[in-house]
Design a protein around this motif. Structure first.
Motif, mmCIF file in Angstrom:
data_model
loop_
_atom_site.group_PDB
_atom_site.id
_atom_site.type_symbol
_atom_site.label_atom_id
_atom_site.label_comp_id
_atom_site.label_asym_id
_atom_site.label_seq_id
_atom_site.Cartn_x
_atom_site.Cartn_y
_atom_site.Cartn_z
ATOM 1 N N ARG A 158 -16.821 -1.180 -7.459
ATOM 2 C CA ARG A 158 -16.980 -2.621 -7.668
ATOM 3 C C ARG A 158 -16.152 -3.095 -8.860
ATOM 4 N NH1 ARG A 158 -23.238 -1.832 -9.525
ATOM 5 N NH2 ARG A 158 -22.861 -1.177 -11.695
ATOM 6 N N ASP A 159 -15.748 -4.341 -8.770
ATOM 7 C CA ASP A 159 -15.031 -4.999 -9.866
ATOM 8 C C ASP A 159 -13.838 -4.170 -10.339
ATOM 9 O OD1 ASP A 159 -14.441 -6.977 -11.694
ATOM 10 O OD2 ASP A 159 -15.844 -6.252 -13.214
ATOM 11 N N LEU A 160 -13.115 -3.590 -9.405
ATOM 12 C CA LEU A 160 -11.896 -2.851 -9.713
ATOM 13 C C LEU A 160 -10.682 -3.707 -9.365
ATOM 14 C CD1 LEU A 160 -12.853 0.529 -7.973
ATOM 15 C CD2 LEU A 160 -13.017 0.049 -10.436
ATOM 16 N N GLU A 161 -9.609 -3.521 -10.076
ATOM 17 C CA GLU A 161 -8.313 -3.985 -9.607
ATOM 18 C C GLU A 161 -7.530 -2.756 -9.193
ATOM 19 O OE1 GLU A 161 -4.274 -6.488 -10.844
ATOM 20 O OE2 GLU A 161 -5.990 -6.443 -12.218
ATOM 21 N N ILE A 162 -7.010 -2.774 -7.979
ATOM 22 C CA ILE A 162 -6.227 -1.653 -7.463
ATOM 23 C C ILE A 162 -4.894 -2.213 -6.995
ATOM 24 C CG2 ILE A 162 -6.141 0.245 -5.819
ATOM 25 C CD1 ILE A 162 -9.202 0.111 -5.689
ATOM 26 N N SER A 163 -3.820 -1.724 -7.574
ATOM 27 C CA SER A 163 -2.507 -2.290 -7.259
ATOM 28 C C SER A 163 -1.430 -1.225 -7.385
ATOM 29 C CB SER A 163 -2.195 -3.448 -8.213
ATOM 30 O OG SER A 163 -1.920 -2.978 -9.521
ATOM 31 N N ASP A 164 -0.241 -1.561 -6.908
ATOM 32 C CA ASP A 164 0.942 -0.714 -7.096
ATOM 33 C C ASP A 164 0.699 0.714 -6.610
ATOM 34 O OD1 ASP A 164 2.814 -2.561 -8.884
ATOM 35 O OD2 ASP A 164 0.756 -2.780 -9.578
ATOM 36 N N VAL A 165 0.174 0.805 -5.401
ATOM 37 C CA VAL A 165 -0.044 2.103 -4.770
ATOM 38 C C VAL A 165 1.026 2.277 -3.691
ATOM 39 C CG1 VAL A 165 -1.624 3.501 -3.384
ATOM 40 C CG2 VAL A 165 -2.515 2.056 -5.231
ATOM 41 N N ALA A 166 1.900 3.236 -3.879
ATOM 42 C CA ALA A 166 3.061 3.409 -3.003
ATOM 43 C C ALA A 166 2.681 4.162 -1.735
ATOM 44 C CB ALA A 166 4.180 4.130 -3.757
ATOM 45 N N GLY A 167 1.769 3.552 -0.980
ATOM 46 C CA GLY A 167 1.314 4.169 0.266
ATOM 47 C C GLY A 167 2.318 3.996 1.398
ATOM 48 N N TRP A 168 2.029 4.671 2.493
ATOM 49 C CA TRP A 168 2.939 4.746 3.633
ATOM 50 C C TRP A 168 2.748 3.532 4.534
ATOM 51 C CZ3 TRP A 168 7.054 7.580 4.183
ATOM 52 C CH2 TRP A 168 7.623 7.813 5.449
ATOM 53 N N GLY A 169 3.850 2.855 4.901
ATOM 54 C CA GLY A 169 3.755 1.634 5.685
ATOM 55 C C GLY A 169 4.315 1.723 7.084
#
Length: 691
Positions: A158-169
């Motif tokens: 909860r209440d996390l910021e998750i960004s800039d994750v170089a996952g597979w698209g």
């Protein structure tokens, strides 16, 4: 080797907990402080002697009631891989301390930044988690793995910021499986059929953006369905795939989430397909009060909602709002996956769709579409239906489209208006203007009053009873007086708009990266935002037109940005010698009569002359504000947005001024009559009193 050691330790702890009697006393809570910018590492037991690395955190074994606190404004590089479990009501909590920005857990480009393996009763909150890399791969921000047959419980994110994750698209090719596991948050149970399920999985209040592969994904099924799955109030923007995917869950509830710009971001979608929010291999999922907007095109999906394979019971979408998704409103795909088609009943009720007009449901399963409102300004109604389908009490206000017939496909008591005809089988069809208060003006799930019904609406109170409606409409009104569409409250009166922005009901400008969102015309053509920038109209910048200063396009591209004239009245306030308008005509409409009302009650009619959107010169008395050398249209290749740009014709924005009585104060202006659909008529981006 590290993960095997952790698994062995976690397994040993779990085994001991099953054979050792509970102590007569409760172990005291412990606090561990972490400051990865501290010069020296201490015990972590107080803020003056913090742990100063993730390795030091990972070396500890945590227990019930422990708090691990990361100092605000700091960055911890590496991977957080905590060992230990809390207890019911006494979780291990990873959080922040001190004032400042959320502390950052910055992954090193490995498969995860935060990894929970077989933990129970763990809470992660108030952290910013990233996992950047130069190239994309199978990669997550927060990853939970269930690997042992034992049941798990009490996971809270909860209440996390998750960004800039170089996952597979890329969902195609040799590494296509990486896409399913790449996301901001990924919950996995591997290998299939073996690991224990989670009882109590709460994912709330997180902000997820720029994550390759998607936002939140529960992937694969262990030895049972997850229970107590609650995903709510998350904001997911600009991620390279699906917004929320719920797999292997019994009665999951997904509500009050926003997903915008699917397929975009720092690690965008490459190829394959994705959709907004959808369940797979689950029991009785419910999605409500959510919003999905502006998804980019894919092979076939890009719909707001989807009921996928392996669903048992029912698949319910209710009280949701969507707009301008490349794939439209809904995809039924129970029969097109590796999982069985259990013929779950898909129920879509009391939803509002704004230019989301495709429904592709070819499943051999019951399909129920009740009391939805579809306003399709520039997109056509596009339906692909199978047997056992019922459309009841819906409003279809659309410029174009048809309603397919077929064995088992029935229509009853719907409203059909605009450029669409009622199917022959709907004996209680209404084709008159439905009396929506201000269709097209919604800016979000909480701003949809334009879809209430006006006094005198033929849809008001004329809905028919049908089993499975629920007990309320989109707005929370009880169904005592059942109307057609998503609103069954009391009739409302036509309102004066407080600002021109409040009256915006058309998307005239789209981004070159997502041209499908535009709808200046019924062919889906629009101004290119980048093309207008080259011509001098830059978002957020001031442009002077005939003595009036306008701030051009303060909203993001792909959101409503102009008023398609349909008799709206807009409040104004002030005195001046002229009223200056910024806009263009459509389908060769080049002039319209606006009525000015002054505070003393007097009125004046004034004729405004714009050029048609395609015209290169302004009519007499007007000015050419900008002319772009190209415009946008629907992409011809789903994975190449450049195919949505065409130089077959430039497009223009015009200005025009009409005189005011300078001795009087203006109270309002009323636009010419017309349709809110993107057919022939006047479009106004802005207006100002000047002089």
């Amino acid at each position: 080797m590290r993960i095997q050691q952790r698994l062995a330790l976690v397994g040993a702890l779990a085994a001991l907990s099953g054979v050792i009697a509970s102590p007569a006393y409760a172990a005291p809570a412990r606090n561990f402080f972490v400051d990865c910018q501290a010069a020296d590492g201490g015990s972590g037991r107080n803020a003056s002697e913090p742990l100063n690395s993730l390795a030091a955190v990972n070396a500890l074994t945590f227990r019930a009631k422990d708090h691990v606190k990361f100092r605000a404004g700091t960055v911890c590089a590496g991977r957080l891989e905590p060992v230990g479990s809390g207890a019911a009501g006494q979780p291990i909590t990873f959080t922040s301390y001190d004032e400042g920005p959320k502390p950052i857990i910055q992954g090193d480009g490995g498969e995860w930044a935060v990894h929970l393996v077989d933990n129970s009763h763990v809470t992660l909150e108030k952290l910013h988690i990233t996992n950047p890399a130069a190239t994309t791969a199978k990669r997550t921000g927060v990853q939970y793995n269930s690997t042992t047959p034992a049941a798990k419980a009490g996971i809270v994110l909860r209440d996390l910021e998750i960004s800039d994750v170089a996952g597979w698209g890329n969902k195609t090719g040799a590494n296509s499986s990486w896409f399913s596991y790449s996301a901001g948050i990924s919950v996995q149970a591997l290998p299939d059929g073996v690991p224990g399920a989670i009882d109590g999985l709460t994912i709330t209040g997180n902000y997820i953006h720029d994550t390759g592969g998607g936002g939140i994904k529960i992937s694969r099924k262990g030895n049972d369905y997850h229970r107590g799955v609650y995903i709510a109030r998350n904001t997911i923007r600009a991620v390279g795939g699906d917004g929320i995917v719920v797999h292997a869950s019994d009665k999951p509830l997904v509500e009050h989430n926003l997903f915008d710009e699917g397929g975009a971001g720092k690690y965008p979608y490459v190829d394959g397909n994705f959709a907004g929010m959808w369940p797979i291999n689950s029991i009785d999922p419910v999605f409500q009060y959510n919003e999905v907007t502006r998804q980019r095109p894919t092979i076939y999906d890009s719909t707001a909602w989807d009921c996928d394979g392996g669903i048992k019971g029912s698949c319910v979408y209710q009280y949701n709002y969507s707009h301008d998704n490349a794939g439209g409103f809904f995809l039924g795909c129970q029969g097109c996956t590796e999982f069985p088609n259990y013929k779950a009943t898909a129920v879509l009720r009391f939803n509002i769709a704004q230019d989301d007009c495709r429904i592709a449901n070819t499943d051999n399963a019951p399909f129920r579409v009740y009391n939805n409102t579809f306003f399709c300004s520039s997109q056509k109604i596009d339906m692909r239906l199978n047997q056992d389908t019922r459309f009841v009490n819906n409003i279809f206000y659309a410029a174009q489209g048809t309603f397919p017939a077929g064995t088992g496909v029935t229509y009853d008591a719907n409203v059909y208006h605009g450029g669409v005809a009622a199917p022959a089988g709907d004996a209680r069809a209404i084709t008159a203007e439905p009396g929506l208060a201000a269709p097209g003006t919604a800016t979000g799930a909480g701003d949809v009053d334009g879809y209430k019904l006006l006094t005198g609406s033929p849809a008001f109170g004329t809905g028919v009873a049908v089993e499975g409606l629920g007990d309320r409409d989109y707005f929370g009104n009880p169904l005592a007086t059942l109307s057609r569409g998503a609103y069954s409250g009391p009739a409302v009166e036509r309102q004066t708009f407080a600002t021109v922005e409040a009256a915006y009901n058309n998307v005239g400008v789209s981004s070159d990266l997502n041209p499908n969102t535009g709808g200046f015309s019924t062919s889906g053509r629009s101004y290119s935002g980048q093309g207008l920038e080259k011509a001098g109209l830059v978002p957020g910048k001031t442009v002077n037109v005939l003595g009036a200063d306008f701030v051009w396009h303060p909203r993001a591209y792909g959101w409503t940005d102009n008023v398609k004239a349909a008799g709206q009245t807009i409040a104004l306030s002030g005195r001046g010698s002229k009223l200056v308008l910024l806009g263009a005509g459509g389908f060769k409409v080049r002039e319209g009569v606006f009525t000015l009302t002054y505070t003393d009650g007097t009125t004046e009619d004034r004729t405004v002359r714009f050029g048609d959107q395609w015209d290169a010169t302004a009519p007499e008395g007007g000015v050419l504000v900008a002319r772009a050398s190209y415009h946008n249209r629907t992409q011809t290749s789903y994975k190449n947005p450049a195919t949505g740009q065409t130089t077959e014709s430039g497009v223009s924005v015009f200005g025009y001024a009409v005189p005011l009585d300078a001795g009087k104060t203006v109270a309002s202006v009323t636009f010419p009559q017309g349709s809110p659909l993107a057919d022939a008529g006047f479009h106004v981006f802005d207006l100002k009193i000047a002089g």
